[in-house]
Design an enzyme around this catalytic site. Structure first.
Site, PDB file in Angstrom:
ATOM      1  N   ASN A  12      -3.260 -26.430   6.521  1.00 39.57           N
ATOM      2  CA  ASN A  12      -4.479 -27.216   6.308  1.00 39.57           C
ATOM      3  C   ASN A  12      -5.555 -26.837   7.319  1.00 39.57           C
ATOM      4  O   ASN A  12      -5.253 -26.525   8.463  1.00 39.57           O
ATOM      5  CB  ASN A  12      -4.162 -28.708   6.472  1.00 39.57           C
ATOM      6  CG  ASN A  12      -2.942 -29.108   5.690  1.00 39.57           C
ATOM      7  OD1 ASN A  12      -2.936 -29.060   4.473  1.00 39.57           O
ATOM      8  ND2 ASN A  12      -1.884 -29.486   6.387  1.00 39.57           N
ATOM      9  N   HIS A  35     -25.203 -32.197   7.310  1.00 45.73           N
ATOM     10  CA  HIS A  35     -24.718 -31.646   8.574  1.00 45.73           C
ATOM     11  C   HIS A  35     -23.861 -32.689   9.288  1.00 45.73           C
ATOM     12  O   HIS A  35     -24.156 -33.872   9.272  1.00 45.73           O
ATOM     13  CB  HIS A  35     -25.868 -31.151   9.455  1.00 45.73           C
ATOM     14  CG  HIS A  35     -26.851 -32.189   9.849  1.00 45.73           C
ATOM     15  ND1 HIS A  35     -27.903 -32.556   9.053  1.00 45.73           N
ATOM     16  CD2 HIS A  35     -26.939 -32.948  10.954  1.00 45.73           C
ATOM     17  CE1 HIS A  35     -28.610 -33.483   9.654  1.00 45.73           C
ATOM     18  NE2 HIS A  35     -28.046 -33.754  10.804  1.00 45.73           N
TER      19      HIS A  35
END
Length: 144
Positions: free
Chosen positions: A133, A22
């Protein structure tokens, strides 16, 4: 081949997604992105567009709920233009895959490059859209 795994996900990309913790980020880069000069962990997904990669990745991936925007895109350089349909296409792919769209923000070109250097990995896609992107920030996977 695994059942239930999108065919756009290579074994290397699956391994990378599993390794990420995470708060880690992954860059899905267009075919023009300077991935190899910015990062040592580059995964090739030649011929696969980013919207397809998003459809494949997001069902396996928890978005970071502790940041304002777990999705980051690159802003157009002043005087240049970008196609707003690229962002729409990406968000539609995520919505289609997981049923919602997380918040998205944009970074200036060189700020995006700096952020990409800090990412866990860069996936070079076959995406040819200019400024195509996107960075995804992984969240905590809930324990069921």
């Amino acid at each position: 081949m695994l059942k239930g795994i999108h065919p756009a996900l290579s074994p290397e990309l699956l391994k990378t997604l599993a390794e990420m913790g995470h708060g880690d980020e992954i860059v899905l880069a267009d075919a023009h992105f300077p991935a190899h000069s910015l990062h040592k962990n580059v995964i090739r997904a030649d011929g696969i567009s980013i919207d397809i990669l998003l459809e494949a990745i997001t069902p396996l991936f928890e978005f970071d709920a502790y940041v304002d925007a777990p999705l980051l895109m690159m802003k157009a350089v002043e005087g240049d233009s970008l196609d707003p349909n690229v962002e729409t296409r990406y968000l539609n792919a995520i919505e289609s895959a997981v049923g919602f769209t997380p918040n998205l923000t944009s970074l200036e070109r060189f700020d995006f490059y700096t952020r990409a250097k800090q990412a866990y990995a860069v996936v070079v896609s076959g995406e040819i859209a200019k400024y195509g992107n996107i960075i995804i920030k992984k969240g905590v996977t809930p324990i069921l």
